[in-house]
Design a protein around this motif. Structure first.
Motif, PDB file in Angstrom:
ATOM      1  N   GLU A 104     -18.091 -90.181 -64.182  1.00  0.00           N
ATOM      2  CA  GLU A 104     -17.750 -89.028 -63.345  1.00  0.00           C
ATOM      3  C   GLU A 104     -16.273 -88.739 -63.519  1.00  0.00           C
ATOM      4  OE1 GLU A 104     -19.453 -89.546 -59.167  1.00  0.00           O
ATOM      5  OE2 GLU A 104     -19.936 -91.459 -60.107  1.00  0.00           O
ATOM      6  N   PRO A 105     -15.869 -87.507 -63.252  1.00  0.00           N
ATOM      7  CA  PRO A 105     -14.428 -87.230 -63.339  1.00  0.00           C
ATOM      8  C   PRO A 105     -13.684 -87.991 -62.243  1.00  0.00           C
ATOM      9  CG  PRO A 105     -15.601 -85.353 -62.421  1.00  0.00           C
ATOM     10  CD  PRO A 105     -16.642 -86.327 -62.873  1.00  0.00           C
ATOM     11  N   MET A 106     -12.402 -88.222 -62.482  1.00  0.00           N
ATOM     12  CA  MET A 106     -11.580 -88.919 -61.489  1.00  0.00           C
ATOM     13  C   MET A 106     -11.600 -88.168 -60.176  1.00  0.00           C
ATOM     14  SD  MET A 106      -9.212 -91.478 -62.287  1.00  0.00           S
ATOM     15  CE  MET A 106      -7.575 -90.872 -62.143  1.00  0.00           C
ATOM     16  N   PRO A 107     -11.946 -88.863 -59.079  1.00  0.00           N
ATOM     17  CA  PRO A 107     -11.958 -88.176 -57.791  1.00  0.00           C
ATOM     18  C   PRO A 107     -10.548 -87.738 -57.383  1.00  0.00           C
ATOM     19  CG  PRO A 107     -12.591 -90.494 -57.560  1.00  0.00           C
ATOM     20  CD  PRO A 107     -12.255 -90.276 -58.983  1.00  0.00           C
ATOM     21  N   LYS A 108     -10.476 -86.815 -56.464  1.00  0.00           N
ATOM     22  CA  LYS A 108      -9.226 -86.331 -55.857  1.00  0.00           C
ATOM     23  C   LYS A 108      -8.461 -85.347 -56.744  1.00  0.00           C
ATOM     24  CE  LYS A 108      -9.558 -89.605 -52.582  1.00  0.00           C
ATOM     25  NZ  LYS A 108      -8.597 -90.550 -52.084  1.00  0.00           N
ATOM     26  N   PHE A 109      -8.786 -85.280 -58.025  1.00  0.00           N
ATOM     27  CA  PHE A 109      -8.084 -84.342 -58.897  1.00  0.00           C
ATOM     28  C   PHE A 109      -9.007 -83.163 -59.210  1.00  0.00           C
ATOM     29  CE2 PHE A 109      -6.057 -88.421 -59.678  1.00  0.00           C
ATOM     30  CZ  PHE A 109      -4.708 -88.094 -59.627  1.00  0.00           C
ATOM     31  N   PRO A 110      -8.457 -81.949 -59.331  1.00  0.00           N
ATOM     32  CA  PRO A 110      -9.315 -80.796 -59.635  1.00  0.00           C
ATOM     33  C   PRO A 110      -9.965 -80.946 -61.012  1.00  0.00           C
ATOM     34  CG  PRO A 110      -7.022 -80.105 -59.181  1.00  0.00           C
ATOM     35  CD  PRO A 110      -7.043 -81.591 -59.162  1.00  0.00           C
ATOM     36  N   VAL A 111     -11.263 -80.686 -61.077  1.00  0.00           N
ATOM     37  CA  VAL A 111     -11.982 -80.788 -62.346  1.00  0.00           C
ATOM     38  C   VAL A 111     -11.708 -79.528 -63.168  1.00  0.00           C
ATOM     39  CG1 VAL A 111     -14.260 -80.902 -63.430  1.00  0.00           C
ATOM     40  CG2 VAL A 111     -13.787 -82.240 -61.368  1.00  0.00           C
ATOM     41  N   VAL A 112     -11.363 -79.724 -64.432  1.00  0.00           N
ATOM     42  CA  VAL A 112     -11.207 -78.593 -65.345  1.00  0.00           C
ATOM     43  C   VAL A 112     -12.564 -78.315 -65.991  1.00  0.00           C
ATOM     44  CG1 VAL A 112     -10.046 -77.721 -67.396  1.00  0.00           C
ATOM     45  CG2 VAL A 112      -8.809 -79.197 -65.790  1.00  0.00           C
ATOM     46  N   ARG A 113     -13.138 -79.375 -66.556  1.00  0.00           N
ATOM     47  CA  ARG A 113     -14.483 -79.268 -67.125  1.00  0.00           C
ATOM     48  C   ARG A 113     -15.006 -80.684 -67.368  1.00  0.00           C
ATOM     49  NH1 ARG A 113     -16.609 -75.836 -72.374  1.00  0.00           N
ATOM     50  NH2 ARG A 113     -18.745 -76.573 -72.171  1.00  0.00           N
TER      51      ARG A 113
END
Ligand code: SF4
Lengths: 208, 253
Positions: free
Chosen positions: B95-104
């Motif tokens: 999963e993408p790193m939590p707390k940071f806005p996902v780019v893609r």
């Protein structure tokens, strides 16, 4: 250089008030009430009466206890909104204590409303509470639900103070190394256990 | 096991809804999460046979010094390059790193860390209107080795994603930029700007927004003593606040 930003000062005031006077009052309060062991006559006549005779008592109660406590609680509620805890994902003791510090804060607040209401506030209009506090407490604590609430309130308060002292050491920069933080944490835990023992001793004293 | 099974949380663009896809690639020796994602890129077909857009993620050095490949692996934030497949329970959840806005997909925007480093002045001022008169700074070996620990920060953001006080709901800058203040303040030339850095972290979102949950120090892949930095900064800000309130002591520099 003047203080440009009051943020740190507010936080430090919140931290300090938790220890002095609020934490110190808790220690005094538990010690004072552990005298219940010596019976109604001693408790009412020697312990409560001496305190009630203090000059300017209401002023002291408001300035030294109530206002710092209200500030600590109020600002604590503000800080609480910053918590996004994940105690399941990060199963570390410090992380759980971080959550417990905030949960216990709410618990203590609820407990204090009940506790202060049933004792100090009620004594304003009921003379018997003032004259025979021992009897009043005995009447309350013999009801199992109140006794349970008091034990929980005691445990939460002591946890909040002991853990608060451990983190206060880090916040003010008393403990910096991991070793010092662990060591001081253990000292605070032992101190907490001692306070719980004194507190339970006092609660049981009212039942005898 | 002859295959490596992955479950990847995907997201097509910053505002779209995330969804999960399962993949399976042939097992090979010495795989790590980045090399698996590279292999998957050659043939991005889900377990149900659907050919999909390749998974997007960030990676660079492959030796845990650039910090760019950090992501949530089986629920734990960590760099993907040092996450060896043999040590992971399958199917591996990415999963993408939590707390940071996902780019893609697994790519997140960590530019808030740059902003925090700028805010706390995490650099050393060497240019001035005058010659500082200093040669190469001298420093005791003990101080040097303590400082070295902090210089290994790679801005991966793992400590921030594990921090219960950090996130879009708060303006707390988190442990990594604070540790850099500790590092720069200890530098023989950097200490000239100590007060400025301390004032920067004494405001809202700074040091005192730390809640002492201490997850940061447990998850930092570089083993940086973040909570020691926070304690030391606690001491520095205590002294700084006293100076601010009661006046300076005799300058020691
Ligand atoms: S302190 Fe550690 S976890 Fe945090 S950004 Fe730096 S290297 Fe990553």
């Amino acid at each position: 250089m003047r203080i440009a930003n009051p943020h740190l000062l507010l936080r430090r005031l919140h931290s300090l008030f938790g220890l002095l006077p609020v934490g110190a009052f808790l220690v005094f309060h538990l010690w004072e009430n552990s005298q219940s062991r010596f019976g109604a006559a001693h408790y009412n006549g020697e312990v409560v009466a001496v305190l009630q005779r203090l000059n300017y008592l209401p002023v002291l109660e408001i300035v030294v206890i109530a206002l710092p406590l209200l500030f600590h609680a109020g600002y604590g509620l503000v800080i609480l909104s910053q918590m996004r805890a994940e105690p399941r994902r990060y199963r570390y003791l410090r992380n759980w204590l971080y959550v417990m510090q905030r949960v216990s804060g709410i618990g203590i607040l609820l407990f204090l409303i009940l506790h202060v209401g049933m004792t100090r506030i009620e004594s304003i209009w009921r003379v018997t509470v003032r004259e025979d506090l021992f009897g009043h407490m005995q009447h309350l604590l013999t009801q199992p639900w109140i006794f349970t609430v008091y034990v929980v309130g005691l445990l939460l308060s002591v946890l909040h103070l002991a853990n608060g002292m451990a983190t206060l050491g880090i916040v003010w920069g008393l403990t910096t190394s991991a070793y010092a933080q662990r060591l001081f944490g253990s000292v605070c835990a032992l101190f907490g256990l001692l306070l719980v023992a004194i507190g339970i001793h006092g609660l049981l004293g009212f039942l005898s | 096991m002859s295959t490596i099974n992955l479950r990847i949380r995907r997201q097509d663009n910053p505002d779209s809804q995330p969804y999960w896809q399962a993949f399976s690639i042939p097992a090979a020796a010495d795989h790590n999460v980045v090399s698996v994602l590279l292999a998957l890129r050659d043939n991005p077909v889900t377990t149900s046979g659907e050919r999909v857009a390749p998974v997007i993620w960030d990676h660079n050095c492959m030796e845990e010094v650039c910090g760019s490949c950090a992501m949530l692996i089986n629920g734990v934030p960590r760099p993907a390059c040092s996450a060896l497949i043999d040590s992971l329970i399958q199917p591996i959840r990415l999963e993408p790193m939590p707390k940071f806005p996902v780019v893609r997909d697994l790519l997140v925007d960590r530019s808030c860390m740059d902003a925090s480093l700028r805010r706390v002045k995490a650099w050393i001022e060497i240019d001035g209107a005058w010659d500082t008169g200093l040669g190469a700074p001298r420093i005791a070996p003990v101080a040097w080795s303590a400082n070295y620990l902090y210089s290994r920060c790679m801005s991966c953001g793992v400590c921030l994603s594990a921090c219960p006080q950090f996130g879009s709901h708060s303006d707390f800058i988190g442990a990594a930029p604070l540790a850099q203040v500790r590092l720069m303040n200890a530098h023989p030339t950097g200490r000239y700007d100590k007060t400025e850095r301390l004032h920067a972290i004494m405001g809202a979102g700074g040091l005192s927004d730390c809640g002492n949950a201490q997850n940061c120090v447990r998850v930092c892949p570089k083993g940086i003593p973040l909570t020691t930095a926070i304690g030391e900064l606690g001491r520095q800000t205590t002294l700084q606040a006293l100076q601010d309130l009661f006046g300076e002591s005799t300058p020691s520099l």
